[in-house]
Design a protein around this motif. Structure first.
Motif, PDB file in Angstrom:
ATOM      1  N   PRO A   1      10.985  16.176   5.323  1.00 26.69           N
ATOM      2  CA  PRO A   1      10.796  15.205   4.231  1.00 26.69           C
ATOM      3  C   PRO A   1      12.117  14.598   3.752  1.00 26.69           C
ATOM      4  CG  PRO A   1       9.602  17.252   3.772  1.00 26.69           C
ATOM      5  CD  PRO A   1      10.438  17.501   4.987  1.00 26.69           C
ATOM      6  N   GLU A   2      13.208  15.387   3.756  1.00 23.62           N
ATOM      7  CA  GLU A   2      14.501  14.863   3.293  1.00 23.62           C
ATOM      8  C   GLU A   2      14.946  13.701   4.178  1.00 23.62           C
ATOM      9  OE1 GLU A   2      14.311  17.728   0.426  1.00 23.62           O
ATOM     10  OE2 GLU A   2      15.722  16.056   0.560  1.00 23.62           O
ATOM     11  N   GLY A   3      14.711  13.867   5.475  1.00 23.85           N
ATOM     12  CA  GLY A   3      15.088  12.808   6.409  1.00 23.85           C
ATOM     13  C   GLY A   3      14.291  11.530   6.145  1.00 23.85           C
TER      14      GLY A   3
ATOM     15  N   GLU B   1       5.473  18.295  -2.041  1.00 19.54           N
ATOM     16  CA  GLU B   1       5.642  19.394  -1.072  1.00 19.54           C
ATOM     17  C   GLU B   1       6.049  18.815   0.281  1.00 19.54           C
ATOM     18  OE1 GLU B   1       2.570  22.474  -3.282  1.00 19.54           O
ATOM     19  OE2 GLU B   1       2.213  21.932  -1.203  1.00 19.54           O
ATOM     20  N   ALA B   2       5.160  18.958   1.290  1.00 15.47           N
ATOM     21  CA  ALA B   2       5.577  18.503   2.621  1.00 15.47           C
ATOM     22  C   ALA B   2       5.246  17.044   2.868  1.00 15.47           C
ATOM     23  CB  ALA B   2       4.891  19.362   3.680  1.00 15.47           C
ATOM     24  N   THR B   3       4.623  16.408   1.913  1.00 13.15           N
ATOM     25  CA  THR B   3       4.189  15.020   2.127  1.00 13.15           C
ATOM     26  C   THR B   3       5.092  14.085   1.334  1.00 13.15           C
ATOM     27  OG1 THR B   3       1.926  15.790   2.335  1.00 13.15           O
ATOM     28  CG2 THR B   3       2.219  13.448   1.941  1.00 13.15           C
ATOM     29  N   VAL B   4       5.464  13.016   1.983  1.00 10.65           N
ATOM     30  CA  VAL B   4       6.232  11.977   1.296  1.00 10.65           C
ATOM     31  C   VAL B   4       5.345  10.736   1.199  1.00 10.65           C
ATOM     32  CG1 VAL B   4       8.267  10.504   1.374  1.00 10.65           C
ATOM     33  CG2 VAL B   4       8.392  12.852   2.260  1.00 10.65           C
ATOM     34  N   SER B   5       5.225  10.221  -0.006  1.00 14.48           N
ATOM     35  CA  SER B   5       4.429   8.999  -0.199  1.00 14.48           C
ATOM     36  C   SER B   5       5.371   7.820  -0.358  1.00 14.48           C
ATOM     37  CB  SER B   5       3.567   9.135  -1.462  1.00 14.48           C
ATOM     38  OG  SER B   5       2.739  10.265  -1.354  1.00 14.48           O
TER      39      SER B   5
ATOM     40  N   ARG C   1       0.862  -1.181   0.000  1.00 11.19           N
ATOM     41  CA  ARG C   1       0.000   0.000   0.000  1.00 11.19           C
ATOM     42  C   ARG C   1       0.898   1.231   0.000  1.00 11.19           C
ATOM     43  NH1 ARG C   1      -0.233  -1.422   5.622  1.00 11.19           N
ATOM     44  NH2 ARG C   1      -0.227  -3.499   4.721  1.00 11.19           N
ATOM     45  N   VAL C   2       0.299   2.369  -0.176  1.00  9.43           N
ATOM     46  CA  VAL C   2       1.060   3.625  -0.144  1.00  9.43           C
ATOM     47  C   VAL C   2       0.676   4.359   1.129  1.00  9.43           C
ATOM     48  CG1 VAL C   2       1.419   5.837  -1.281  1.00  9.43           C
ATOM     49  CG2 VAL C   2       1.150   3.763  -2.659  1.00  9.43           C
ATOM     50  N   VAL C   3       1.699   4.855   1.831  1.00  6.83           N
ATOM     51  CA  VAL C   3       1.457   5.642   3.048  1.00  6.83           C
ATOM     52  C   VAL C   3       1.952   7.064   2.796  1.00  6.83           C
ATOM     53  CG1 VAL C   3       2.049   5.910   5.467  1.00  6.83           C
ATOM     54  CG2 VAL C   3       1.678   3.636   4.559  1.00  6.83           C
ATOM     55  N   HIS C   4       1.097   8.015   3.030  1.00  6.88           N
ATOM     56  CA  HIS C   4       1.465   9.433   2.848  1.00  6.88           C
ATOM     57  C   HIS C   4       1.819  10.002   4.221  1.00  6.88           C
ATOM     58  CE1 HIS C   4      -0.211   9.041  -1.173  1.00  6.88           C
ATOM     59  NE2 HIS C   4      -1.322   8.564  -0.638  1.00  6.88           N
ATOM     60  N   LEU C   5       3.071  10.471   4.340  1.00 15.17           N
ATOM     61  CA  LEU C   5       3.542  10.985   5.637  1.00 15.17           C
ATOM     62  C   LEU C   5       3.787  12.482   5.522  1.00 15.17           C
ATOM     63  CD1 LEU C   5       6.116   8.122   6.066  1.00 15.17           C
ATOM     64  CD2 LEU C   5       4.255   8.524   7.663  1.00 15.17           C
TER      65      LEU C   5
END
Lengths: 256, 298
Positions: free
Chosen positions: B233-235, B251-255, B224-228
């Motif tokens: 975000p770089e970390g 942007e501020a979300t990493v999937s 599945r995909v989790v959006h954090l």
């Protein structure tokens, strides 16, 4: 909740309820009523001349039974088809065979209903005959129905007709269980009945159930009062074989 | 506890054509077991085998821990069913269809009205069934299955033909029955409904079981995909790379693509240990439809 095992009596009651509004079953009563009515009308219209050498009951019964030896076997075939068609048409077999009762209960309750309707129809035929005779006497006393008793041969014919119909209804009930098809289950009866009428005097006719109704009518005309003869036993034998085969068929059949 | 329904390497053929191959079902008591499969996979055939309408060569079907052929009557006393199209008598009214069952199994004066009420057919009780719509016939079929209050319900496409309101009503009914301790075995093509109703799942393909178990376990084991949404975000990228997870930035979300629940747990632990603040977590799919297509296409 765990329910009790179903009793045979309850299954019969349930099967009888299912025949509600099956109009074809009314033929059991309307058929003999119509036939008797037609003959009464012919008598009133003086289209039928009473034979002075013959009891008026015999004369009247001959006219009525002239229809019965052909119509009743067709009705028996139709009855067998109608009862199995209730299930074929509605997907009923997959329902009743997943109810908590032996398959034999459902099957043999249908057999009892079949034989019950046949018996009821013939009793009605007898009743209508007697009522018709009484009515004719009331309207046309010259026919002298009241001065003569209903001959034993009338009862004998109706009884032997019932026994001979057991084989025919068993065969067509079996066919209708296997073939969900009116032409095969009932249409075949027309063909076989005509065949029976053609073969009635053949030496092996006693083995052919479709000859029995005509043979019994011929016996009635000759004044035969034998209640049970060889054909009766053969008819019962056919009934036993085909009703048993029908049960074997449904009990082992994969319900798709 | 023994499964309520169990088949042991069940196989069945129509003539020379194998339909069911080595099927070993285990349906736990008190569950709602969703039975899925593509068209022609063998779902209805399996249901008919469970109810004894089809006869397998060997004794491989067990209900209530009893072999079906030897204990058929006692098993059917505790089972209600609806198989494919409902077996209802068109020339009788709805009430008379149930009256047939009442004659067989007296259940109290009000039982007919109760089950008609349960399935929303009280208003049509005295109407001939041949005048019913398909959805109404389906409801009557369910009423017949429920009539004798069985412990086990085996239902083949029970909400087929129902409108959305009807589907919702049946869903609530099935969940209520489960809460009452009943077990439901339901085959359906409505994956959304299965997802909302079932606790367990069995997926059949070409006569073979390709999955069986808890619905939650299946969902936990699938990608599945989790959006954090985090403050770094770089970390999160670096941690995702370390855990061999593919990712996308928005942007501020990493999937992040996640293999399964364990993989997600490890990723999240690593993010927390790196003192990265997590503001929001949103999970995306896969839906049961995607899982099902995946399972049946492999």
């Amino acid at each position: 909740m765990i329910i009790r095992r179903l009793s045979f009596w309850r299954v019969i009651r349930g099967e009888i309820l299912k025949t509600r509004r099956t109009r074809g079953l009314l033929l059991a009563i309307l058929g003999p009523l119509a036939v008797t009515g037609i003959v009464v009308a012919l008598y009133i219209d003086n289209a039928v001349k009473a034979d002075p050498d013959v009891s008026p009951w015999m004369g009247f019964s001959r006219q009525v039974f002239n229809f019965y030896f052909f119509l009743y076997p067709l009705f028996a075939a139709l009855l067998g088809f109608m009862l199995s068609n209730i299930e074929h048409k509605n997907g009923g077999f997959k329902h009743i065979f997943t109810l908590p009762a032996p398959k034999s209960y459902f099957y043999f309750s249908k057999v009892m209903i079949l034989l019950g309707w046949l018996g009821l129809s013939l009793l009605c035929a007898l009743a209508f005959l007697v009522i018709a005779g009484g009515a004719l006497h009331a309207f046309i006393p010259d026919y002298a129905f009241a001065q003569n008793a209903l001959p034993t041969s009338v009862y004998v014919f109706l009884f032997r007709l019932f026994v001979s119909l057991i084989s025919i209804v068993a065969i067509h009930f079996f066919l209708s269980l296997y073939f969900d098809n009116f032409i095969v289950a009932v249409g075949s009866a027309v063909f076989l009945l005509v065949f029976g009428m053609v073969a009635v005097n053949h030496e092996s006719a006693w083995l052919i159930p479709y000859t029995y109704p005509l043979q019994h009518f011929m016996g009635f005309m000759a004044g035969d009062t034998t209640w049970v003869d060889q054909r009766s036993w053969v008819s019962l034998g056919y009934g036993l074989v085909f009703f048993t085969a029908g049960y074997w068929l449904v009990s082992r059949k994969n319900i798709k | 506890m023994a499964p309520l329904i169990e088949t042991r390497s069940l196989s069945f053929s129509f003539g020379l054509t194998p339909i069911i191959k080595d099927l070993s079902l285990e349906v736990p008591a008190g569950s709602i077991y969703g039975f899925l499969g593509p068209n022609g996979a063998g779902k209805s055939t399996t249901i008919k085998l469970l109810l004894g309408l089809l006869r397998p060569r060997d004794q491989r079907v067990f209900l209530f821990a009893h072999e079906l052929n030897r204990h058929r009557i006692s098993i059917l006393r505790r089972t209600g069913n609806l198989i494919e199209s409902p077996a209802v008598y068109g020339h009788l009214t709805a009430r008379e269809n149930l009256r047939f069952l009442e004659v067989l199994v007296p259940f109290g004066k009000n039982r007919i009205d109760e089950v008609l009420e349960l399935v929303g057919l009280s208003h049509a009780a005295d109407k001939k069934v041949k005048q019913f719509s398909m959805g109404m016939k389906q409801r009557l079929g369910i009423a017949k299955a429920l009539y004798h209050d069985p412990e086990l319900l085996i239902l083949d496409e029970p909400v087929s033909g129902l409108d959305p309101q009807g589907i919702r009503e049946m869903r609530k009914l099935f969940l209520r029955l489960k809460d009452e301790g009943k077990t439901l075995f339901v085959s359906s093509h409505l994956l959304d409904e299965i997802e909302k109703t079932c606790t367990h799942l069995g997926v059949i393909k070409e006569g073979r079981l390709v999955y069986q178990g808890l619905l939650t376990d299946l969902q936990a084991s699938t990608r599945r995909v989790v959006h954090l949404k985090t403050n770094n975000p770089e970390g999160v990228f670096a941690i995702a790379v370390d855990h061999k997870c593919s990712y996308r930035k928005n942007e501020a979300t990493v999937s992040v693509d996640i293999e399964n629940d364990d993989a997600f747990n490890k990723l999240l632990q690593a993010i927390v240990q790196a003192n990265i603040k997590v503001f929001d977590i949103e999970r995306e799919g896969p839906s049961l439809e995607e899982i099902f297509i995946d399972l049946t296409n492999t």
